[in-house]
Design a protein around this motif. Structure first.
Motif, PDB file in Angstrom:
ATOM      1  N   ALA A 196      -4.956  -9.534   8.487  1.00 31.17           N
ATOM      2  CA  ALA A 196      -5.395  -8.722   7.567  1.00 31.17           C
ATOM      3  C   ALA A 196      -4.851  -9.371   5.923  1.00 31.17           C
ATOM      4  CB  ALA A 196      -5.418  -7.380   7.536  1.00 31.17           C
ATOM      5  N   GLU A 197      -5.612 -10.492   5.618  1.00 32.83           N
ATOM      6  CA  GLU A 197      -5.447 -10.816   4.371  1.00 32.83           C
ATOM      7  C   GLU A 197      -5.060  -9.948   3.132  1.00 32.83           C
ATOM      8  OE1 GLU A 197      -7.160 -14.625   3.337  1.00 32.83           O
ATOM      9  OE2 GLU A 197      -6.623 -15.470   5.126  1.00 32.83           O
ATOM     10  N   ASP A 198      -6.262  -8.999   3.214  1.00 33.56           N
ATOM     11  CA  ASP A 198      -6.107  -7.820   2.353  1.00 33.56           C
ATOM     12  C   ASP A 198      -5.459  -6.793   3.099  1.00 33.56           C
ATOM     13  OD1 ASP A 198      -6.529  -5.344   0.930  1.00 33.56           O
ATOM     14  OD2 ASP A 198      -8.538  -5.691   0.667  1.00 33.56           O
ATOM     15  N   PRO A 199      -4.406  -6.379   2.865  1.00 34.14           N
ATOM     16  CA  PRO A 199      -3.645  -5.435   3.718  1.00 34.14           C
ATOM     17  C   PRO A 199      -4.321  -3.885   3.896  1.00 34.14           C
ATOM     18  CG  PRO A 199      -1.963  -6.413   2.377  1.00 34.14           C
ATOM     19  CD  PRO A 199      -3.437  -6.839   2.121  1.00 34.14           C
ATOM     20  N   ALA A 200      -5.187  -3.745   3.003  1.00 30.45           N
ATOM     21  CA  ALA A 200      -6.047  -2.455   2.941  1.00 30.45           C
ATOM     22  C   ALA A 200      -6.940  -2.359   4.289  1.00 30.45           C
ATOM     23  CB  ALA A 200      -6.883  -2.214   1.825  1.00 30.45           C
ATOM     24  N   LYS A 201      -7.253  -3.632   4.782  1.00 24.08           N
ATOM     25  CA  LYS A 201      -8.006  -3.526   5.997  1.00 24.08           C
ATOM     26  C   LYS A 201      -7.348  -3.974   7.090  1.00 24.08           C
ATOM     27  CE  LYS A 201     -11.858  -5.829   3.144  1.00 24.08           C
ATOM     28  NZ  LYS A 201     -12.572  -7.232   2.891  1.00 24.08           N
ATOM     29  N   ILE A 202      -6.307  -3.428   7.304  1.00 23.62           N
ATOM     30  CA  ILE A 202      -5.275  -3.453   8.609  1.00 23.62           C
ATOM     31  C   ILE A 202      -6.014  -2.646   9.620  1.00 23.62           C
ATOM     32  CG2 ILE A 202      -3.900  -1.670   7.738  1.00 23.62           C
ATOM     33  CD1 ILE A 202      -1.746  -2.913   9.418  1.00 23.62           C
ATOM     34  N   GLY A 203      -7.016  -1.700   9.090  1.00 25.85           N
ATOM     35  CA  GLY A 203      -7.495  -0.775  10.096  1.00 25.85           C
ATOM     36  C   GLY A 203      -8.334  -1.463  10.982  1.00 25.85           C
TER      37      GLY A 203
END
Length: 216
Positions: A196-203
């Motif tokens: 997830a390059e954007d950690p907010a999208k780890i879900g």
């Protein structure tokens, strides 16, 4: 995460999973796209929400890792692998208490080898047995030494048992993840790397990771 939840398809095979959280110092870093929450906080939230999707027939344990966490180890057990039917609330509480270690490094390779052996020692038929690593590290960063990548790959190759497959699922946060090294690990063991390059999208990556199943 909400969008991913709406597309979640229930996986019928019960699973036995050891979830291993990176608590190195960089997990304190802020995630601008998550309102300034830390990488640790978005990771814990993804884990809590993912845990809510697992049935009571799942068995889950939790470790954390960095460097020098006691007893000469880079990892520490928070909860042994056990049935969610009896330990769900305890796991949720312990995940909520996880905090990064200030100035902690990333003892990934020694931790991964130990986690693999632990899951293998208690391997159960009829389940998907797996190690889930959640990390924002570029790979192994252990000033004390420990296993090199070639040594880890050799160890995993020696431990691997085709009759007792173990998935290694690595979830990477951020754009500095050393994908090449991680791909070599999961190519050896089975499993996969999701970044997830954007950690907010780890879900979303979390849900994809736990849905991976061994190939026949």
């Amino acid at each position: 995460m909400d969008k991913a939840l709406t597309t979640w398809a229930t996986v019928t095979a019960p699973a036995r999973m050891l979830a291993v959280f990176d608590i190195s110092g960089t997990m304190r870093g802020e995630v601008p796209t998550a309102g300034g929450a830390s990488r640790m906080e978005v990771t814990k939230e993804a884990a809590r929400r993912g845990l809510a999707l697992f049935g009571d027939d799942w068995a889950v344990g939790v470790w954390v890792f960095s460097t020098n966490l006691g007893g000469g180890k880079d990892w520490r057990e928070l909860a042994a692998i056990g049935p969610l039917s009896s330990n769900r609330q305890d796991l949720i509480a312990k995940i909520g208490q996880i905090q990064p270690k200030e100035n902690g490094d990333t003892g990934l390779y020694d931790t991964l080898a130990a986690a693999y052996e632990t899951v293998q020692d208690g391997w159960q038929p009829g389940r998907v047995n797996s190690v889930l690593i959640l990390t924002d590290g570029i790979g192994n960063d252990d000033p004390e030494g420990g296993l090199s990548l070639p040594a880890l790959l050799n160890k995993l190759e020696d431990l691997k048992d085709e009759k007792r497959p173990i998935q290694v699922i690595i979830l990477g946060l951020g754009d500095a993840v050393n994908r090449s090294a991680l791909d070599q690990i999961t190519k050896t063991t089975g499993g996969g790397v999701l970044v997830a390059e954007d950690p907010a999208k780890i879900g979303e990556a979390f849900l994809k990771g736990i849905s991976l199943r061994p190939t026949k």
